[in-house]
Design a protein around this motif. Structure first.
Motif, PDB file in Angstrom:
ATOM      1  N   GLY A 481      -7.244   7.114  -1.747  1.00 21.85           N
ATOM      2  CA  GLY A 481      -6.757   6.066  -0.855  1.00 21.85           C
ATOM      3  C   GLY A 481      -7.317   6.201   0.543  1.00 21.85           C
ATOM      4  O   GLY A 481      -7.740   5.210   1.159  1.00 21.85           O
ATOM      5  N   SER A 491      -6.954  -2.118   4.770  1.00 19.25           N
ATOM      6  CA  SER A 491      -5.711  -1.365   4.922  1.00 19.25           C
ATOM      7  C   SER A 491      -4.603  -2.102   4.165  1.00 19.25           C
ATOM      8  O   SER A 491      -4.829  -3.177   3.593  1.00 19.25           O
ATOM      9  N   LEU A 492      -3.419  -1.531   4.176  1.00 19.95           N
ATOM     10  CA  LEU A 492      -2.281  -2.120   3.485  1.00 19.95           C
ATOM     11  C   LEU A 492      -2.013  -3.523   4.042  1.00 19.95           C
ATOM     12  O   LEU A 492      -1.988  -3.726   5.259  1.00 19.95           O
ATOM     13  N   GLY A 493      -1.829  -4.485   3.153  1.00 24.87           N
ATOM     14  CA  GLY A 493      -1.555  -5.851   3.577  1.00 24.87           C
ATOM     15  C   GLY A 493      -2.756  -6.757   3.636  1.00 24.87           C
ATOM     16  O   GLY A 493      -2.625  -7.951   3.933  1.00 24.87           O
ATOM     17  N   LEU A 498      -5.967  -1.693  -2.427  1.00 22.82           N
ATOM     18  CA  LEU A 498      -5.184  -0.729  -1.654  1.00 22.82           C
ATOM     19  C   LEU A 498      -3.702  -1.090  -1.633  1.00 22.82           C
ATOM     20  O   LEU A 498      -2.853  -0.205  -1.462  1.00 22.82           O
ATOM     21  N   ASP A 499      -3.377  -2.370  -1.805  1.00 23.67           N
ATOM     22  CA  ASP A 499      -1.977  -2.774  -1.805  1.00 23.67           C
ATOM     23  C   ASP A 499      -1.237  -2.299  -3.051  1.00 23.67           C
ATOM     24  O   ASP A 499      -0.010  -2.382  -3.112  1.00 23.67           O
ATOM     25  N   LEU A 502      -2.102   2.482  -2.553  1.00 26.23           N
ATOM     26  CA  LEU A 502      -1.353   3.254  -1.554  1.00 26.23           C
ATOM     27  C   LEU A 502       0.130   3.393  -1.917  1.00 26.23           C
ATOM     28  O   LEU A 502       0.670   4.507  -1.863  1.00 26.23           O
ATOM     29  N   PRO A 503       0.838   2.315  -2.276  1.00 27.10           N
ATOM     30  CA  PRO A 503       2.237   2.506  -2.712  1.00 27.10           C
ATOM     31  C   PRO A 503       2.342   3.383  -3.965  1.00 27.10           C
ATOM     32  O   PRO A 503       3.273   4.191  -4.085  1.00 27.10           O
ATOM     33  N   SER A 532       3.948  -3.937  -6.766  1.00 29.46           N
ATOM     34  CA  SER A 532       3.025  -4.116  -5.642  1.00 29.46           C
ATOM     35  C   SER A 532       1.942  -5.132  -5.979  1.00 29.46           C
ATOM     36  O   SER A 532       1.549  -5.944  -5.127  1.00 29.46           O
ATOM     37  N   THR A 536       1.175  -9.094  -4.131  1.00 34.19           N
ATOM     38  CA  THR A 536      -0.047  -9.574  -3.466  1.00 34.19           C
ATOM     39  C   THR A 536      -0.222 -11.080  -3.611  1.00 34.19           C
ATOM     40  O   THR A 536      -1.003 -11.688  -2.882  1.00 34.19           O
TER      41      THR A 536
END
Length: 593
Positions: A481, A491-493, A498-499, A502-503, A532, A536
């Motif tokens: 990650g 990045s996250l979001g 990665l969404d 990362l979680p 997650s 998205t």
């Protein structure tokens, strides 16, 4: 649609084989693409271009004297891998350094950057000029975020001519960057293209409408308008481009008296006769505002397989840029003037592949664990084969529709590399690393680079001494990650994989830290991954090809996030098959897998 192909997964290799067989006087094949068959003088800069296949004559058709020195060729609409780009650059390099130039797409940026870093680590100077001519893909204040479409040709042409004049790397970079700054393109589409092996086009346009602001990877336009006449299309092209002038041209206050190179480009299904009708009105309008058109190009220069579309490029010339724009060139698909004969290269055939590397030593326990890792790779391959069409459908909503087939290619290459590594006695860490390299190389594109990076990160933590345990796997995924964020700049979001990653990584680390077995921890983290991925759907993309079409993707989950969750679930099922049951685990006193 594509009518003539054998197996979709072999299409790029077979088209490259045929292309080289047809044009040996210009190109020879090397791993990853083609280079000139003639050898430029020692010490000249090598201009290496590239991107996905499906855009002929870009990119391989533009290799030859006066233009590019090599082209890295990815799968259809997918970036070439870093290994492919590096291989082509090494073959093209003659001692003067390498200029990489390519359209500004996330996968190309990732893979060309990796190849550039590898060259520089070996002491070969390497620089980059990304083409950002597509005015539809970002506003004037954010030109660095724009995509590269048919304006690729102006930058490649100027850079190649400058390099062949004997200029040094700094000078070639300066001239290429100036060409890019002074190039603007705008396009429309009437129907989408269908990739080999697919039954549906990547996008459709309602009857009587056209999509405005197309990309060249099968991306739909950013809006729809009524289908125009040829004159109305020409007026839209010219008025739109004249409203988006390069900064130094706009500073002059009046374009009258200016000189422009011009490309009226057919995307594959709009033919030359139609383009000439449109060009007639374009020329009238440019004459009316006092612009002189210098050596225009009307035809198919950067296509999108068989998309029905057209784009107009204006290249705002100065004395220096005009000299290079009009300089002679000789390539399979682009010829101008007469070029000097060059010395024939001494490598007439395909360059030999790199020698097989010696595997690092591994313990018996790690080699046994590698069997379980290989079983996971096989399971991932199977599930991605089954879901490739749906992943492609999700990607086609606002992207180019190739995510499914890219993941399919990557997983197939990884599992094949894993089988070979297992047969050669590799440990678990080495098997993961080799599988990651193969995934990145064969899948190409953004997802190929990122999945290759992830497998390498986990492999580095797992190593070849001990069987993979929960702590090592969890740490490897956390490393993945961080590396992906650092290299991919997302990045996250941002509505990317990665969404999910990362979680999932956070949940896995938390479960492992509380003493859960890998199997139990993975199950709970996979649930987080599923939620997650679903979440998205309500995000707007901020990265990649979907960014210019953000509103279209609202309500649809990100395909990279969906495939990440799908793989997480698959690995979880395989862990249940490969680990002892709860009672046996308790008897052995195990606390992790």
């Amino acid at each position: 649609m594509a009518y003539l192909f054998n197996h979709p997964e072999d299409f790029t290799d077979e088209l490259t084989e045929g292309f080289v067989a047809a044009y040996p006087q210009w190109v020879r094949r090397v791993p990853g693409g083609v280079v000139r068959s003639s050898r430029p003088p020692h010490g000249h800069v090598a201009v290496v271009v590239g991107g996905g296949s499906g855009h002929y004559p870009a990119f391989a058709g533009l290799v030859g004297p006066g233009l590019a020195h090599g082209a890295a060729m990815g799968n259809i609409f997918a970036s070439p891998s870093a290994q492919q780009i590096y291989s082509v650059a090494k073959a093209a390099h003659t001692g003067g350094g390498v200029l990489f130039s390519y359209g500004n797409y996330a996968g190309d940026v990732l893979n060309f950057t990796q190849a550039q870093e590898r060259l520089e680590a070996e002491g070969i100077p390497a620089r980059t000029v990304r083409v950002t001519d597509d005015i539809s893909s970002a506003p004037l204040a954010e030109t660095a975020k724009r995509r590269g479409i048919a304006g690729d040709l102006t930058v490649f042409k100027v850079a190649g001519a400058c390099a062949d004049s004997g200029a040094d790397l700094d000078e070639v970079v300066r001239v290429a960057a100036r060409a890019n700054d002074r190039t603007r393109s705008f396009g429309v589409a009437f129907a989408g293209c269908t990739l080999p092996g697919s039954s549906e086009p990547l996008f459709t346009v309602p009857p009587g409408k056209m999509a405005v602001g197309l990309g060249i990877h099968g991306e739909p336009g950013i809006s729809e308008q009524d289908l125009p006449t040829a004159d109305e299309a020409a007026e839209l092209f010219v008025s739109t481009l004249l409203a988006d002038l390069p900064e130094d041209v706009a500073a002059g206050g009046d374009v009258r008296g200016g000189r422009v190179g011009l490309i009226l480009n057919g995307l594959g299904a709009v033919k030359s006769e139609e383009l000439f009708v449109v060009y007639r009105r374009i020329r009238q309008m440019l004459d009316d505002v006092g612009l002189t058109v210098v050596e225009p190009e009307v035809g198919e220069l950067v296509t999108s397989f068989q998309m029905a579309g057209v784009s107009l490029t204006l290249f705002w010339l100065d004395e220096e840029l005009e000299r290079y724009w009009t300089a002679p060139a000789s390539t399979p698909a682009y010829r101008k003037g007469a070029v000097d004969e060059a010395e024939q290269g001494d490598a007439a055939g395909e360059q030999a592949e790199s020698a097989v590397e010696e595997l690092p030593p591994a313990t018996a326990a790690s080699r046994q664990a590698a069997e379980g890792v290989q079983a996971i790779l096989e399971a991932v391959k199977a599930v991605l084969d089954d879901n490739a069409a749906e992943l492609g459908r999700l990607d086609s909503v606002a992207g180019d529709g190739d995510h499914g087939i890219g993941m399919q290619r990557g997983a197939a290459a990884a599992s094949a590399a894993g089988r070979q590594a297992l047969a050669d006695g590799a440990g678990a860490g080495t098997l993961l690393r080799l599988a990651g390299d193969a995934w990145a190389d064969k899948a190409g594109g953004t997802s190929g680079a990122l999945w290759g990076m992830a497998l390498n990160a986990v492999g580095a933590r797992v190593g070849n001494d001990l069987p993979p345990d929960a702590a090592a796997v969890s740490a490897g995924i956390a490393d993945a990650g961080r590396k992906i964020m650092e290299f991919g700049k997302a990045s996250l979001g941002d509505k990317t994989l990665l969404d999910v990653l990362l979680p999932f990584s956070d949940a896995l680390s938390e479960q492992v830290g509380s003493g859960k077995s890998l199997r139990t921890a993975w199950d709970r983290a996979a649930e987080v991954a599923d939620r997650s991925a679903e979440a998205t759907a309500q995000m707007l993309p901020k990265m990649g090809r979907a960014r210019p079409l953000a509103e279209k993707s609202l309500g649809t989950p990100d395909p990279g996030a969906v495939s990440m969750a799908l793989v997480a679930r698959t690995i979880g099922r395989q862990l249940h098959e490969g680990e002892p049951g709860p009672q046996e685990s308790e008897r052995k006193g195990e606390t992790h897998g």
